[in-house]
Design a protein around this motif. Structure first.
Motif, PDB file in Angstrom:
ATOM      1  N   ALA A 198      -4.871   2.745  34.850  1.00 20.38           N
ATOM      2  CA  ALA A 198      -6.495   3.456  35.416  1.00 20.38           C
ATOM      3  C   ALA A 198      -7.206   3.538  34.938  1.00 20.38           C
ATOM      4  O   ALA A 198      -8.441   3.174  35.174  1.00 20.38           O
ATOM      5  N   VAL A 199      -6.803   3.964  33.128  1.00 14.67           N
ATOM      6  CA  VAL A 199      -8.714   3.861  32.186  1.00 14.67           C
ATOM      7  C   VAL A 199      -8.644   2.485  32.382  1.00 14.67           C
ATOM      8  O   VAL A 199      -9.924   2.589  31.557  1.00 14.67           O
ATOM      9  N   LEU A 200      -7.672   1.906  31.469  1.00 19.09           N
ATOM     10  CA  LEU A 200      -8.350   0.516  32.173  1.00 19.09           C
ATOM     11  C   LEU A 200      -9.153   0.416  32.592  1.00 19.09           C
ATOM     12  O   LEU A 200     -10.330  -0.475  32.663  1.00 19.09           O
ATOM     13  N   LEU A 201      -9.010  -0.231  34.281  1.00 17.79           N
ATOM     14  CA  LEU A 201      -9.529   0.150  34.833  1.00 17.79           C
ATOM     15  C   LEU A 201     -11.505   0.664  35.680  1.00 17.79           C
ATOM     16  O   LEU A 201     -11.922  -0.020  35.427  1.00 17.79           O
ATOM     17  N   TYR A 202     -11.126   1.957  35.342  1.00 20.70           N
ATOM     18  CA  TYR A 202     -12.064   2.656  34.867  1.00 20.70           C
ATOM     19  C   TYR A 202     -13.444   1.727  33.733  1.00 20.70           C
ATOM     20  O   TYR A 202     -14.505   1.947  34.126  1.00 20.70           O
ATOM     21  N   HIS A 203     -12.248   1.512  32.383  1.00 15.50           N
ATOM     22  CA  HIS A 203     -12.989   0.861  31.423  1.00 15.50           C
ATOM     23  C   HIS A 203     -13.650  -0.646  31.826  1.00 15.50           C
ATOM     24  O   HIS A 203     -14.539  -0.825  31.748  1.00 15.50           O
ATOM     25  N   PHE A 204     -12.551  -1.114  32.173  1.00 16.17           N
ATOM     26  CA  PHE A 204     -13.374  -2.259  32.859  1.00 16.17           C
ATOM     27  C   PHE A 204     -14.070  -2.914  33.821  1.00 16.17           C
ATOM     28  O   PHE A 204     -15.549  -3.638  34.027  1.00 16.17           O
ATOM     29  N   MET A 205     -13.726  -2.063  34.305  1.00 13.11           N
ATOM     30  CA  MET A 205     -14.521  -2.098  36.149  1.00 13.11           C
ATOM     31  C   MET A 205     -15.830  -1.325  36.541  1.00 13.11           C
ATOM     32  O   MET A 205     -16.624  -1.154  37.426  1.00 13.11           O
ATOM     33  N   TYR A 206     -15.933  -0.068  35.454  1.00 12.00           N
ATOM     34  CA  TYR A 206     -17.197   0.660  35.861  1.00 12.00           C
ATOM     35  C   TYR A 206     -17.904   1.412  34.567  1.00 12.00           C
ATOM     36  O   TYR A 206     -18.629   0.383  34.569  1.00 12.00           O
ATOM     37  N   ARG A 207     -17.030   1.735  33.547  1.00 13.24           N
ATOM     38  CA  ARG A 207     -17.906   2.505  32.245  1.00 13.24           C
ATOM     39  C   ARG A 207     -18.250   1.303  31.370  1.00 13.24           C
ATOM     40  O   ARG A 207     -19.105   1.096  30.817  1.00 13.24           O
ATOM     41  N   GLY A 208     -17.941  -0.529  31.759  1.00 14.92           N
ATOM     42  CA  GLY A 208     -18.823  -0.926  30.953  1.00 14.92           C
ATOM     43  C   GLY A 208     -19.347  -1.159  30.349  1.00 14.92           C
ATOM     44  O   GLY A 208     -20.306  -1.707  30.117  1.00 14.92           O
ATOM     45  N   ALA A 209     -20.263  -1.400  32.234  1.00 17.19           N
ATOM     46  CA  ALA A 209     -21.351  -2.030  32.564  1.00 17.19           C
ATOM     47  C   ALA A 209     -22.166  -0.252  33.045  1.00 17.19           C
ATOM     48  O   ALA A 209     -23.197  -0.426  33.197  1.00 17.19           O
ATOM     49  N   ALA A 210     -21.541   0.306  32.850  1.00 15.44           N
ATOM     50  CA  ALA A 210     -22.277   1.644  34.157  1.00 15.44           C
ATOM     51  C   ALA A 210     -23.470   1.566  32.799  1.00 15.44           C
ATOM     52  O   ALA A 210     -24.801   2.959  33.234  1.00 15.44           O
ATOM     53  N   GLY A 211     -23.271   2.754  30.986  1.00 15.71           N
ATOM     54  CA  GLY A 211     -24.040   2.717  30.815  1.00 15.71           C
ATOM     55  C   GLY A 211     -24.849   1.639  29.724  1.00 15.71           C
ATOM     56  O   GLY A 211     -26.166   1.705  28.961  1.00 15.71           O
ATOM     57  N   GLY A 212     -24.964   0.233  30.235  1.00 18.97           N
ATOM     58  CA  GLY A 212     -25.384  -0.800  29.866  1.00 18.97           C
ATOM     59  C   GLY A 212     -25.134  -1.488  28.875  1.00 18.97           C
ATOM     60  O   GLY A 212     -26.143  -1.390  27.691  1.00 18.97           O
ATOM     61  N   GLU A 213     -24.206  -0.476  28.137  1.00 17.20           N
ATOM     62  CA  GLU A 213     -24.086  -0.964  26.273  1.00 17.20           C
ATOM     63  C   GLU A 213     -23.343  -2.706  25.858  1.00 17.20           C
ATOM     64  O   GLU A 213     -23.119  -3.108  25.134  1.00 17.20           O
ATOM     65  N   PHE A 214     -21.326  -2.338  26.399  1.00 12.17           N
ATOM     66  CA  PHE A 214     -20.623  -3.665  26.605  1.00 12.17           C
ATOM     67  C   PHE A 214     -20.992  -4.833  27.182  1.00 12.17           C
ATOM     68  O   PHE A 214     -20.250  -5.221  27.017  1.00 12.17           O
ATOM     69  N   LEU A 215     -20.774  -4.354  28.605  1.00 15.06           N
ATOM     70  CA  LEU A 215     -20.443  -5.811  29.262  1.00 15.06           C
ATOM     71  C   LEU A 215     -22.382  -5.789  30.140  1.00 15.06           C
ATOM     72  O   LEU A 215     -22.760  -4.182  30.116  1.00 15.06           O
ATOM     73  N   SER A 216     -22.593  -6.782  30.623  1.00 12.96           N
ATOM     74  CA  SER A 216     -23.604  -6.739  31.776  1.00 12.96           C
ATOM     75  C   SER A 216     -23.452  -5.892  33.412  1.00 12.96           C
ATOM     76  O   SER A 216     -22.250  -6.071  33.511  1.00 12.96           O
TER      77      SER A 216
END
Length: 402
Positions: free
Chosen positions: A34-52
């Motif tokens: 669940a934490v993996l999904l949170y990071h890959f599918m939301y957190r990584g892009a939400a802050g505009g830092e790690f993912l497009s």
């Protein structure tokens, strides 16, 4: 396989192996995923830092997947009280260190190597690493040495270590496991005092007041599973659950402000209620699941997967999304980080823990026995004994007069 069937022996300081609770293994893996999904599918892009930002997938559905972290804390409270049974503080502390550090160190090295590779093949930003940063991160507390955590998930390991520290202190003083309710009442009182009144950051970290309620629920769940529910444990559990609801709201208010979205408080209460109910169900009936090799492996994979998935996963996604698309990059990252986690578990953790335990039990290694004998507790008892016996008489006063 019942928790009640677990037996320990304190004879000569030895403990029989703790039999696995298959339901908890499944729950731990579900929490990590669940934490993996949170990071890959939301957190990584939400802050505009790690993912497009174009990579966001279903933010409404994955926004609450970080509750997997709270599941971890629930399970940790249960398992730590379980492992503390019939152990002295020294054995408990050494066992926790051997359990945590090898996998952590391996994950940190893998993340450092991935970061250097990423910087030479894809881009330098937003990931950074140096030899000094890696060495600092190997201590668990990199910020204390002026370096950031190499992966964003490491801060939660610090909370776990602080929890273990206080459990070790409680075992040392005799408060745990015999006086669990008293331990929980003290901790819940400190949580309420700081989170509802003082709002002190140092106290929040040192006493884990923001997340302590979930640890307490887990510990009480073990006690109730073993001994049955009593009025004190019920009242304590009620207040722990109530505080967890309040802490979940406080945490989500901060997340909503950080990522700029509105939310309904009822949704947070519901999400926290769901994980608490799921945990209760697994504790009560999960030991009926057969402890198959697959389930055991999933439980063992949880720790290295949690440690290695975030930044390494982001780098894999960024490096493959142009070739495989969003869904393909997500699948590629998930498969690869799970494979890395399996390698760390199978070839690093198992080997390192086996070597460490063999060395500690070697008859020629006397250092640990010496440290165990020379504890502060034994010194305190010695001092107390001298005080109780009173001052020694002056030998000169007993000599006959000349």
């Amino acid at each position: 396989m019942s928790v009640n069937s677990i037996q320990h022996t304190a004879q000569n300081g030895a403990h029989e192996p703790i039999r696995r609770h298959a339901g908890l293994d499944v729950l731990r893996f579900a929490a990590a995923f669940a934490v993996l999904l949170y990071h890959f599918m939301y957190r990584g892009a939400a802050g505009g830092e790690f993912l497009s930002t174009d990579f966001q997938i279903g933010p409404d559905a994955t926004r609450f997947a970080y509750f997997g972290l709270h599941l971890f804390f629930l399970v940790s409270g249960f398992v730590i009280l379980w492992t503390a049974q019939n152990r002295d503080w020294f054995s408990f502390g050494i066992a926790r260190l051997i359990r945590l550090w090898p996998g952590y160190a391996a994950a940190a090295v893998v993340t450092a190597l991935a970061t250097w590779l990423y910087a030479t093949t894809v881009a330098v930003e937003p990931f950074a690493v140096s030899w000094a940063m890696l060495v600092a991160n190997l201590t668990f507390v990199a910020p204390a040495f002026g370096h950031p955590f190499m992966d964003g998930v490491y801060w939660t390991i610090v909370l776990e270590l602080i929890f273990y520290f206080w459990v070790t202190v409680a075992i040392f003083t005799g408060l745990l496991p015999r006086h669990l309710i008293g331990f929980c009442i003290i901790w819940l009182g400190l949580i309420a005092t700081n989170e509802l009144w003082l709002d002190n950051g140092t106290m929040r970290l040192a006493l884990v007041t923001r997340y302590g309620a979930w640890f307490v629920v887990g510990m009480l769940a073990y006690d109730i599973r073993q001994k049955g529910i009593t009025i004190p444990s019920f009242i304590c559990l009620f207040f722990a659950i109530t505080l967890s609801m309040d802490m979940a709201l406080a945490e989500h208010i901060e997340l909503a402000a950080l990522y700029g979205y509105a939310f309904a408080p009822a949704s947070i209460i519901a999400a926290n209620g769901i994980i608490l109910a799921l945990f209760a169900i697994v504790v009560a009936w999960g030991d009926r699941l057969p402890a198959t090799a697959t389930i055991t492996a999933l439980g063992a994979l949880t720790y290295p997967l949690y440690l290695v998935h975030q930044h390494v996963g982001y780098m894999i996604i960024n490096g493959t999304v142009a070739s495989f698309g969003v869904a393909g990059a997500l699948m590629c990252a998930t498969i690869l980080v799970m494979l890395i986690a399996w390698v760390i578990w199978r070839f690093i953790e198992i080997t390192a823990q086996s070597v460490a335990m063999t060395a500690l039990r070697h008859p020629n290694l006397r250092a640990l026995d010496y440290l165990r004998r020379m504890t502060a507790k034994s010194l305190i008892m010695d001092i107390a004994g001298k005080i109780s016996r009173g001052p020694r008489p002056d030998k000169r006063a007993l000599q006959p007069a000349e």
